[in-house]
Design a protein around this motif. Structure first.
Motif, PDB file in Angstrom:
ATOM      1  N   ARG A  63      10.345   9.626  34.990  1.00 20.56           N
ATOM      2  CA  ARG A  63      10.951   8.340  34.647  1.00 20.56           C
ATOM      3  C   ARG A  63      10.953   8.062  33.154  1.00 20.56           C
ATOM      4  NH1 ARG A  63       5.754   6.670  36.299  1.00 20.56           N
ATOM      5  NH2 ARG A  63       4.755   5.127  34.928  1.00 20.56           N
ATOM      6  N   ALA A  64      10.118   8.783  32.390  1.00 20.75           N
ATOM      7  CA  ALA A  64      10.053   8.568  30.951  1.00 20.75           C
ATOM      8  C   ALA A  64      11.008   9.465  30.188  1.00 20.75           C
ATOM      9  CB  ALA A  64       8.628   8.802  30.455  1.00 20.75           C
ATOM     10  N   GLU A  65      11.778  10.293  30.901  1.00 19.09           N
ATOM     11  CA  GLU A  65      12.673  11.246  30.253  1.00 19.09           C
ATOM     12  C   GLU A  65      14.132  10.827  30.439  1.00 19.09           C
ATOM     13  OE1 GLU A  65      11.888  13.620  28.381  1.00 19.09           O
ATOM     14  OE2 GLU A  65       9.800  14.103  28.827  1.00 19.09           O
ATOM     15  N   PRO A  66      14.994  11.163  29.461  1.00 20.08           N
ATOM     16  CA  PRO A  66      16.432  10.986  29.710  1.00 20.08           C
ATOM     17  C   PRO A  66      16.859  11.876  30.864  1.00 20.08           C
ATOM     18  CG  PRO A  66      16.051  12.228  27.690  1.00 20.08           C
ATOM     19  CD  PRO A  66      14.716  11.733  28.144  1.00 20.08           C
ATOM     20  N   ALA A  67      17.954  11.522  31.513  1.00 16.03           N
ATOM     21  CA  ALA A  67      18.337  12.167  32.765  1.00 16.03           C
ATOM     22  C   ALA A  67      18.436  13.681  32.652  1.00 16.03           C
ATOM     23  CB  ALA A  67      19.657  11.578  33.256  1.00 16.03           C
TER      24      ALA A  67
END
Length: 368
Positions: free
Chosen positions: A256-260
């Motif tokens: 959830r803390a990363e770009p897609a």
């Protein structure tokens, strides 16, 4: 002519949000003052004839406050929030406070209360972050500095989740006697130590950034499990691993803390590591799928779905405020798994509000 009247719309939802800010700082102040610890120390004296608990005068003395008046206001506020109980003139811990807010409790969230919102500067700048699509560099730098303390704070909660997941994997026949585990984004080390306690002959490859990895190494050392852990510093997408396959890959609160695109690649790496017979364990707080927040054929009401996912949505907003991530949805997980030749096979909640998904190759025995 109709004489029907309508009830005026009140401002309660607005006040609830405003008071949420006040509630957070009431809890934060109580922790800074050692209020819950003071009541816990009092509760340890089970032989007291008066049944225990502290009145405002004694509570003020215990926490070093100037007098009972301000302490009464704070303590009664905590009673209203369900974090203390009041009996005549005394205050006592509730079961929730005893389990999660006493600093020495095994499942304590006391440190997490302070660090979970992320860098304080992220929130006043949230509107600018939404306009620009990314937090200010100063916020990102503050998060990097905060991160070691934050991952330490998550340890007690995640240890309970990991232990429950190990039991669930064993029940499903996915937990061999000598497993090879890859923990991508190992953080506090709670997952690797908890898993190894159930399989002391296993091996964990622990991957995280150089400023975080020593925390996990220390946790393994303190647990007497350091020799079973291979520490690999670096970006979990790029770090070279000493194994080409694993029985279990853990992705705990990292997607959830990363770009897609980075999240998709990270899940693909995990799927490749577990091959046909292993399992990827994804632990996260998924926000509602786009289909579920519309008026789709299943009849899901967007209003109701969002209300039910309040916790998950607020945590996704926390990610947006300080990271490049926007949270993750189950639809994301399904699509990314499918693109990697795998599928989401199971989901469960071993601890309240801790969502676990298992992802396996389509060629695995369980899905053939």
């Amino acid at each position: 002519m109709s004489t029907a009247t309508t009830t005026p719309v009140g401002p309660a939802p607005v006040w609830d949000v405003i008071n949420g800010f006040t509630s957070y700082w009431a809890l934060s102040a109580a922790l800074d003052l050692g209020l819950f610890d003071a009541l816990a120390e009092d509760a340890e004296d089970a032989e007291r004839a008066d049944g225990g608990g502290l009145d405002a005068v004694r509570l003020a003395a215990a926490i070093g406050a100037d007098g009972p008046g301000p302490v009464t206001v704070l303590a009664e506020t905590l009673v209203s929030l369900g974090l203390l109980a009041a009996d005549e003139d005394r205050f006592r811990l509730t079961p929730v406070a005893e389990r999660y807010l006493v600093s020495t409790a095994p499942a304590s969230m006391a440190a997490l209360v302070h660090h979970s919102p992320g860098p304080p500067g992220a929130w006043p700048g949230l509107a600018d972050t939404i306009r620009s699509g990314a937090p200010e560099p100063t916020v990102t730098a503050d998060l990097t500095e905060l991160y070691p303390a934050l991952v330490r704070a998550t340890g007690p909660t995640q240890a309970a989740v990991a232990t429950a997941v190990a039991a669930e994997l064993e029940r499903r026949g996915l937990w061999p006697e000598q497993p090879v585990v890859v923990d991508l984004g190992c953080g506090s080390g709670a997952w690797l130590t908890s898993l190894l306690r159930t399989r002391p002959k296993g091996t964990v490859i622990a991957v995280d950034l150089p400023n975080v990895l020593p925390i996990a190494e220390r946790a393994a050392t303190d647990a007497g499990l350091r020799e079973r852990v291979i520490a690999v510093p670096g970006d979990y997408l790029e770090a070279a691993l000493p194994v080409t396959s694993a029985d279990v890959v853990v992705l705990a609160h990292v997607l959830r803390a990363e770009p897609a695109e980075r999240a998709r690649r990270l899940l693909a790496r995990a799927v490749e590591l577990v091959g046909a017979d292993g399992v990827v364990v994804v632990v996260d707080y998924p926000r509602p799928d786009p289909a579920r927040t519309g008026h789709d054929t299943d009849g899901d009401d967007r209003d109701g779905v969002c209300r039910a996912a309040r916790h998950e949505l607020l945590l996704s907003l926390t990610m947006l405020a300080a990271t490049a991530g926007l949270g993750v949805t189950v639809a994301d997980l399904r699509a990314w798994a499918e693109a990697a030749g795998a599928e989401l096979t199971d989901s469960f909640e071993p601890v309240p509000r801790q969502h676990v998904r298992l992802i396996r190759s389509r060629t695995s025995e369980a899905t053939s």
